[in-house]
Motif scaffolding. Structure first.
Motif, mmCIF file in Angstrom:
data_model
loop_
_atom_site.group_PDB
_atom_site.id
_atom_site.type_symbol
_atom_site.label_atom_id
_atom_site.label_comp_id
_atom_site.label_asym_id
_atom_site.label_seq_id
_atom_site.Cartn_x
_atom_site.Cartn_y
_atom_site.Cartn_z
ATOM 1 N N THR A 60 0.810 -1.218 0.000
ATOM 2 C CA THR A 60 0.000 0.000 0.000
ATOM 3 C C THR A 60 0.849 1.276 0.000
ATOM 4 O OG1 THR A 60 -0.089 0.056 2.417
ATOM 5 C CG2 THR A 60 -1.834 -1.169 1.283
ATOM 6 N N ALA A 61 2.157 1.139 0.054
ATOM 7 C CA ALA A 61 3.054 2.297 0.154
ATOM 8 C C ALA A 61 3.096 3.083 -1.151
ATOM 9 C CB ALA A 61 4.460 1.826 0.504
ATOM 10 N N PRO A 62 3.355 4.393 -1.050
ATOM 11 C CA PRO A 62 3.518 5.189 -2.278
ATOM 12 C C PRO A 62 4.673 4.640 -3.106
ATOM 13 C CG PRO A 62 3.496 6.602 -0.328
ATOM 14 C CD PRO A 62 3.540 5.185 0.153
ATOM 15 N N PRO A 63 4.562 4.698 -4.418
ATOM 16 C CA PRO A 63 5.641 4.171 -5.257
ATOM 17 C C PRO A 63 6.909 5.010 -5.115
ATOM 18 C CG PRO A 63 4.003 5.280 -6.593
ATOM 19 C CD PRO A 63 3.469 5.242 -5.197
ATOM 20 N N VAL A 64 8.039 4.321 -5.200
ATOM 21 C CA VAL A 64 9.342 4.980 -5.147
ATOM 22 C C VAL A 64 10.162 4.441 -6.306
ATOM 23 C CG1 VAL A 64 11.476 5.243 -3.839
ATOM 24 C CG2 VAL A 64 9.294 5.190 -2.642
ATOM 25 N N ALA A 65 10.700 5.344 -7.088
ATOM 26 C CA ALA A 65 11.579 4.919 -8.188
ATOM 27 C C ALA A 65 12.858 4.379 -7.576
ATOM 28 C CB ALA A 65 11.867 6.086 -9.116
ATOM 29 N N GLN A 66 13.102 3.093 -7.721
ATOM 30 C CA GLN A 66 14.280 2.486 -7.110
ATOM 31 C C GLN A 66 15.570 2.974 -7.747
ATOM 32 O OE1 GLN A 66 14.380 0.612 -4.284
ATOM 33 N NE2 GLN A 66 12.248 1.205 -4.200
ATOM 34 N N ASP A 67 15.489 3.404 -8.997
ATOM 35 C CA ASP A 67 16.688 3.902 -9.656
ATOM 36 C C ASP A 67 16.621 5.429 -9.706
ATOM 37 O OD1 ASP A 67 18.390 3.191 -12.786
ATOM 38 O OD2 ASP A 67 19.163 3.695 -10.831
ATOM 39 N N ASN A 68 16.249 6.019 -8.557
ATOM 40 C CA ASN A 68 16.050 7.463 -8.459
ATOM 41 C C ASN A 68 17.311 8.264 -8.769
ATOM 42 O OD1 ASN A 68 13.798 8.962 -8.027
ATOM 43 N ND2 ASN A 68 14.127 9.230 -5.853
ATOM 44 N N LEU A 69 18.461 7.697 -8.473
ATOM 45 C CA LEU A 69 19.708 8.436 -8.679
ATOM 46 C C LEU A 69 20.283 8.117 -10.050
ATOM 47 C CD1 LEU A 69 21.411 7.937 -5.197
ATOM 48 C CD2 LEU A 69 20.195 9.936 -6.021
ATOM 49 N N ASP A 70 19.954 8.945 -11.032
ATOM 50 C CA ASP A 70 20.500 8.721 -12.357
ATOM 51 C C ASP A 70 21.957 9.186 -12.398
ATOM 52 O OD1 ASP A 70 20.423 11.487 -12.537
ATOM 53 O OD2 ASP A 70 18.697 11.526 -13.856
ATOM 54 N N GLN A 71 22.589 9.002 -13.519
ATOM 55 C CA GLN A 71 24.027 9.303 -13.639
ATOM 56 C C GLN A 71 24.334 10.764 -13.330
ATOM 57 O OE1 GLN A 71 26.230 7.219 -13.675
ATOM 58 N NE2 GLN A 71 25.855 5.522 -15.026
ATOM 59 N N GLU A 72 23.542 11.685 -13.846
ATOM 60 C CA GLU A 72 23.792 13.109 -13.599
ATOM 61 C C GLU A 72 23.683 13.429 -12.120
ATOM 62 O OE1 GLU A 72 22.051 17.550 -14.579
ATOM 63 O OE2 GLU A 72 20.918 15.785 -15.221
ATOM 64 N N LEU A 73 22.638 12.920 -11.482
ATOM 65 C CA LEU A 73 22.442 13.183 -10.064
ATOM 66 C C LEU A 73 23.561 12.558 -9.240
ATOM 67 C CD1 LEU A 73 20.767 14.468 -7.875
ATOM 68 C CD2 LEU A 73 19.285 12.456 -7.893
ATOM 69 N N GLU A 74 23.946 11.343 -9.591
ATOM 70 C CA GLU A 74 25.059 10.695 -8.879
ATOM 71 C C GLU A 74 26.323 11.533 -8.974
ATOM 72 O OE1 GLU A 74 25.733 6.583 -9.864
ATOM 73 O OE2 GLU A 74 23.609 6.137 -9.733
ATOM 74 N N SER A 75 26.580 12.098 -10.143
ATOM 75 C CA SER A 75 27.753 12.940 -10.338
ATOM 76 C C SER A 75 27.680 14.187 -9.461
ATOM 77 C CB SER A 75 27.869 13.323 -11.814
ATOM 78 O OG SER A 75 28.887 14.276 -11.980
ATOM 79 N N LEU A 76 26.515 14.808 -9.390
ATOM 80 C CA LEU A 76 26.344 16.006 -8.564
ATOM 81 C C LEU A 76 26.528 15.682 -7.076
ATOM 82 C CD1 LEU A 76 23.253 17.493 -10.414
ATOM 83 C CD2 LEU A 76 25.590 18.421 -10.439
ATOM 84 N N VAL A 77 25.946 14.570 -6.638
ATOM 85 C CA VAL A 77 26.098 14.147 -5.240
ATOM 86 C C VAL A 77 27.573 13.917 -4.924
ATOM 87 C CG1 VAL A 77 25.627 12.244 -3.630
ATOM 88 C CG2 VAL A 77 23.775 13.179 -5.027
ATOM 89 N N THR A 78 28.281 13.248 -5.831
ATOM 90 C CA THR A 78 29.705 12.981 -5.636
ATOM 91 C C THR A 78 30.496 14.280 -5.552
ATOM 92 O OG1 THR A 78 29.527 10.849 -6.735
ATOM 93 C CG2 THR A 78 31.725 11.824 -6.624
ATOM 94 N N GLN A 79 30.178 15.252 -6.395
ATOM 95 C CA GLN A 79 30.883 16.540 -6.355
ATOM 96 C C GLN A 79 30.713 17.216 -5.004
ATOM 97 O OE1 GLN A 79 30.417 19.204 -9.787
ATOM 98 N NE2 GLN A 79 29.561 17.452 -10.879
ATOM 99 N N VAL A 80 29.488 17.217 -4.483
ATOM 100 C CA VAL A 80 29.242 17.856 -3.187
ATOM 101 C C VAL A 80 29.976 17.092 -2.084
ATOM 102 C CG1 VAL A 80 27.491 18.462 -1.472
ATOM 103 C CG2 VAL A 80 27.053 18.875 -3.900
ATOM 104 N N ARG A 81 29.893 15.777 -2.099
ATOM 105 C CA ARG A 81 30.568 14.990 -1.051
ATOM 106 C C ARG A 81 32.079 15.150 -1.111
ATOM 107 N NH1 ARG A 81 26.682 9.671 -1.220
ATOM 108 N NH2 ARG A 81 25.091 10.543 0.144
ATOM 109 N N ASN A 82 32.642 15.151 -2.308
ATOM 110 C CA ASN A 82 34.091 15.358 -2.432
ATOM 111 C C ASN A 82 34.483 16.736 -1.912
ATOM 112 O OD1 ASN A 82 34.511 12.824 -3.490
ATOM 113 N ND2 ASN A 82 34.613 13.501 -5.614
ATOM 114 N N GLY A 83 33.673 17.739 -2.212
ATOM 115 C CA GLY A 83 33.947 19.078 -1.702
ATOM 116 C C GLY A 83 33.900 19.116 -0.182
ATOM 117 N N GLN A 84 32.933 18.402 0.402
ATOM 118 C CA GLN A 84 32.828 18.354 1.861
ATOM 119 C C GLN A 84 34.056 17.684 2.481
ATOM 120 O OE1 GLN A 84 28.963 16.369 1.934
ATOM 121 N NE2 GLN A 84 28.128 18.153 2.994
#
Length: 178
Positions: A97-121
């Motif tokens: 009954t849970a709301p749907p969640v895209a399991q592959d929510n983190l596409d390549q572009e988003l993964e790259s952006l997340v990595t940039q922020v984490r590397n900066g941190q």
């Protein structure tokens, strides 16, 4: 040893296979066993663990899912929010009954952006401070870059480009091995 080297190349800092997407695991297996000698080897499948991971990932990726889990726990689970403390049947009922969640929510572009922020941190306390300030200024209480969409991360990275010290950190963090 091969797994550690693979994780190092992906620069995630995670050794837990459950933290990776199926395509990453398949890529690792193709590298580790190019002759496919382990094909057909069977292992035990733990449905309970799989359901627990679905609930945890859903909470991480979707506020609507997280809110639904909290309501379900309040109404049907004695307000116990830890999915490891629920039975398989309870988890199945919630997920049906849970709301749907895209399991592959983190596409390549988003993964790259997340990595940039984490590397900066990792590279600079000043960068981390700028990230926390940006989150606060935009009204977000989420400090994990993976919990934001691409537009939010792009906005933060664009703001860093306006500050020479942060721009330099960002440029050096892009080439960081971590």
């Amino acid at each position: 040893e091969a797994w550690s080297a693979f994780c190092d190349r992906l620069r995630t800092g995670q050794l837990d296979p459950a933290a990776y997407k199926l395509r990453d695991l398949e890529h690792f297996l193709a590298e580790a066993d190019p002759a496919n000698e382990t094909a057909g080897v069977e292992g035990a499948f733990d449905e309970g663990q799989a359901l627990i991971m679905k609930v945890r990932n859903g909470q991480k990726l979707s506020d609507a899912f997280k809110d639904a889990w909290i309501r379900y726990c309040r109404d049907w689970g004695n307000d116990v929010r830890d999915p490891t403390r629920h039975g398989v049947e309870s988890l199945r009922i919630f997920l049906s009954t849970a709301p749907p969640v895209a399991q592959d929510n983190l596409d390549q572009e988003l993964e790259s952006l997340v990595t940039q922020v984490r590397n900066g941190q990792r590279s600079s306390p000043e960068f981390t401070e700028a990230w926390f300030k940006y989150c606060a200024d935009t009204g977000s209480l989420k400090h994990d870059p993976a919990r934001h969409d691409a537009r939010f991360l792009q906005g933060f990275l664009a703001s860093c480009m306006q500050v020479p010290r942060l721009h330099a950190v960002l440029n050096s963090a892009r080439s960081s091995p971590y």
